[in-house]
Design a protein around this motif. Structure first.
Motif: not given
Lengths: 217, 215
Positions: A129, A132-133, A146-152, B4, B6-8, B10-11, B14, B27, B29-30
């Motif tokens: 995180a 990413l920030e 851009a927007r961001g996400e923490i992934g697997d 475009a 987009e909102a920030h 998500h990051a 944290h 999370h 998924s795996s």
């Protein structure tokens, strides 16, 4: 490795496999003790080889993202610390020319194998995180929204997750140069090209420093 | 860049300052399923437990390498392993795996009578196995203190017998719950888990039987 005792049916099948395994050994040993030893070694080696190689020769089922609204372009960027590199920012600028573009940055929560197995991922996700920030701030400074996400923790799984929710047109994977990149050693780029039915661009970013994260990207 | 906006968020959630106040969202998924970790740890601990007994057994057999196997008792009489009774016992235990699987398959199909019959038969077969083993212990003619072979023989078969006893306790609870109608095609986790344990006991017996009685 598949757990042989995952379900009752699996365990029941394992009983029969065990019977067959030992029946052949006993038959060999009944003829000659050393033949029994040879049968044991061959069977065990064959079983180990099958466990290690099974599934690797199969062609992966290629995953494609769902459709998204027309008139825009979606880029999925998978990177960890290399997302701040000038090579990647230049590549994003090049891809975004001519049409409205949405960018999603996924930073995999890279973890050590031991912590992955015991589900101790809080530290990995917090570190991802923060990286990413910092990346999003750098991208914003370069004029990229851009927007961001923490992934697997597994980069390929992180891409698969993002495919389901973001539906990108293209995936951009950013890595360190060869020799410093754990992802290249683990064939993440080749794996993504084999697994996902959409263009995968590989951008090499030379930050000139050695990574200290568990995954090394 | 004509990207475009987009909102920030998500990051942004944290951040640096409050990152440690709340744990990040899980999370899945795996992520390794804790149940899978648990069953692997259990299997690993059992392998180490039985492995230590097998190590002693093979040390006595291969490293000490007595001229006869089974070795000669202090009285000069060769030890007799009751392989035929043990073979019958093996068939009984393997049959109990069949009935266990039948019980699980029955409840998955909503056949409660099949579940009750399968569980009862599995319990009775397991009890027969254990009682036969106890009777054999009385008739076998040697005891734990005789030789290293005798000690490892009773150690390995006794360790497995203890697992059968634990399995029978689980089977008894499962059987009673089956008759009380606690399981359904949608909810039969207790049957699945107990069945896995029972098959594991069966697998271990096959290893013990082949090693101690046959080879």
């Amino acid at each position: 490795m598949r757990n042989p005792f995952k379900t009752e049916a699996d365990a029941f099948r394992f009983v029969w496999l065990t019977i067959a395994y030992f029946a052949v050994i006993v038959a060999g040993a009944a003829i000659n003790t050393w033949l029994g030893v040879v049968v044991f070694v061959l069977e065990t080696a064959g079983l180990a080889w099958w466990l290690i190689t099974r599934g690797k020769r199969e062609e992966p089922i290629r995953e494609a993202p769902p459709a998204h609204p027309a008139g825009e372009r979606r880029l999925l960027v998978v990177a960890n610390e290399t997302v701040c590199g000038p090579e990647l920012l230049a590549e994003l600028h090049r891809h975004a020319q001519g049409s409205p573009t949405r960018v999603l940055v996924v930073s995999p929560a890279l973890n050590t194998p031991l912590k992955h197995w015991v589900s101790d991922e809080d530290g990995a996700r917090s570190a991802a995180a923060e990286r990413l920030e910092a990346s999003l701030v750098a991208m914003r400074a370069a004029g990229i929204e851009a927007r961001g996400e923490i992934g697997d923790g597994d980069p390929l799984q992180a891409i698969a997750d993002a495919l389901a929710t973001f539906a990108p047109d293209e995936v951009i994977i950013s890595t360190h140069p060869e020799g410093r990149s754990n992802w290249l050693e683990r064939d993440v780029v080749a794996g993504a090209r084999a697994r996902f039915a959409l263009p995968v661009t590989h951008v090499v970013v030379d930050l000139g420093v050695t990574a200290d994260s568990p995954g090394g990207e | 860049m004509s990207a475009a906006a987009e909102a920030h968020g998500h990051a942004g959630g944290h951040g640096h300052g409050d990152a440690n106040l709340h744990p990040p969202p899980i999370h899945y998924s795996s992520r390794i399923n804790p149940l899978i970790v648990g069953i692997f740890l259990f299997i690993g601990s059992e392998i180490m437990l039985f492995g230590s007994f097998f190590t002693v057994y093979f040390f006595d057999r291969v490293v000490a390498n007595p001229p006869h196997w089974p070795p000669i008792s202090p009285e000069g009489i060769p030890y007799e392993r009751p392989w035929f009774v043990a073979l019958v016992n093996t068939c009984i235990l393997v049959t109990s795996s069949f009935t266990m699987h039948w019980a699980t398959t029955s409840i998955k199909r909503g056949n409660r009578a099949g579940l009750c019959a399968g569980m009862t038969l599995t319990f009775l077969l397991g009890l027969t196995f254990l009682l036969t083993q106890v009777i054999e212990y009385h008739r076998i003619g040697f005891n734990t203190s005789n030789t290293a072979f005798a000690a490892t023989f009773f150690g390995l078969t006794g360790l497995h017998g203890f697992h059968v006893f634990v399995g029978l306790t689980i089977l008894l609870a499962m059987t009673i719950r089956s008759f009380r109608g606690h399981f359904s095609p949608e909810h039969h986790h207790g049957i699945e888990v107990g069945g896995i344990y029972w098959h594991f006991v069966d697998v271990m017996w096959i290893v013990v039987y082949v090693t101690v009685y046959v080879l």
